[in-house]
Design an enzyme around this catalytic site. Structure first.
Site, PDB file in Angstrom:
ATOM      1  CB  SER A 223      -0.889   0.003   1.251  1.00 44.84           C
ATOM      2  OG  SER A 223      -1.551   1.241   1.425  1.00 44.84           O
TER       3      SER A 223
ATOM      4  CE1 TYR B  10      -4.947  -1.666   5.097  1.00 38.56           C
ATOM      5  CE2 TYR B  10      -3.741   0.330   4.524  1.00 38.56           C
ATOM      6  CZ  TYR B  10      -4.387  -0.837   4.145  1.00 38.56           C
ATOM      7  OH  TYR B  10      -4.461  -1.162   2.807  1.00 38.56           O
TER       8      TYR B  10
END
Length: 256
Positions: free
Chosen positions: A147, A160
């Site tokens: 990501s 996250y």
């Protein structure tokens, strides 16, 4: 030699975890378009069957392999059974993941544990189970979905961010250990894409306005724009690319 043949995935089977919707399903469509047989994975059998039907309608060869990617026993059992009964898994895309947003000081420990199991542990469990078969054959491609948050943080998603940073470094570790066995392990790191995982952000006009100003390409990404990078990493075109994190983010990581 026809250069385009380097990108062909004909004759190869690709397992994509968490592929009944979102980025996982888009990548399944893309790899199928390059000639791969697709192995769809998820925990919801109904969604999995619907996704398989949709892919088959496009002419793709599709297998369903339901298992919990965050359960090491379940993952290994399913992968071993597929290898024995159907055939080799040539390509693995570790895509299964989750998000939970809240200020860090209020983050529930149980949610932190669940997020880490889903986003990090699953990459190790599924990656190890598939790699053992790939190592025995002396070849294999593993793509771990990282990501933009593997490198950058934003408020309310610290766990996250930690999980995706871990996936990026686990990718490098996998390549360090397994490249000598003929495996290629790389990361694909999306920026901000319109997905169900980002629905809360997509529907927020203030966030979208911020994102458009922050991103040099001035827009959200479409999941179809991840396909080219995924096919490249899954194919012979990336034969000397290993341990690399490929950002597909509209240049957001390139600018202050």
């Amino acid at each position: 030699m026809n250069t385009l043949e380097l990108f062909s995935l004909k004759g190869r089977k690709a397992l994509i975890t968490g592929s009944s919707r979102g980025i996982g399903f888009a990548l399944a469509q893309g790899l199928a378009g390059a000639g791969a047989e697709i192995i769809l994975n998820g925990r919801n059998q109904m969604r999995l069957s619907e996704a398989a039907m949709q892919l088959r309608d496009t002419g793709a060869t599709v297998h369903q392999l339901p298992f919990d990617a965050a359960d090491p026993v379940d993952a290994k059992r399913a992968i071993d059974r597929f290898e024995q009964d159907i055939g080799a898994i040539d390509i693995l895309v570790n895509n299964a993941g989750m998000q939970f947003r809240t200020p860090l000081e209020d983050y529930p420990p149980a949610k932190f544990d669940e997020l880490m199991r889903t986003n990090v542990n699953s990459v190790f469990y599924v990656g190890q189970a598939a790699a053992k078969h790939m190592i025995a054959r002396g070849r294999g491609k593993i793509i771990n979905i990282c990501s933009i948050n593997s490198a950058l943080a934003r408020p309310t998603i610290a766990p996250y961010t930690a999980s995706k940073g871990a996936v990026a470094n686990l990718t490098k570790g996998m390549a360090t250990d397994w490249a000598k066995h003929g495996l290629h392990i790389n990361g694909l790191a999306p920026g901000y894409f319109k997905t169900e995982l980002n629905e809360a952000l997509v529907s927020n006009p203030e966030f979208t306005q911020w994102l458009e100003k922050r991103t040099p390409m001035a827009r959200w990404g479409d999941v179809s724009e991840l396909v080219g990078a995924a096919v490249f990493l899954a194919s012979d075109a990336s034969s000397f690319v290993n341990g690399h994190i490929l950002y597909v983010d509209g240049a957001i990581s390139a600018t202050l």
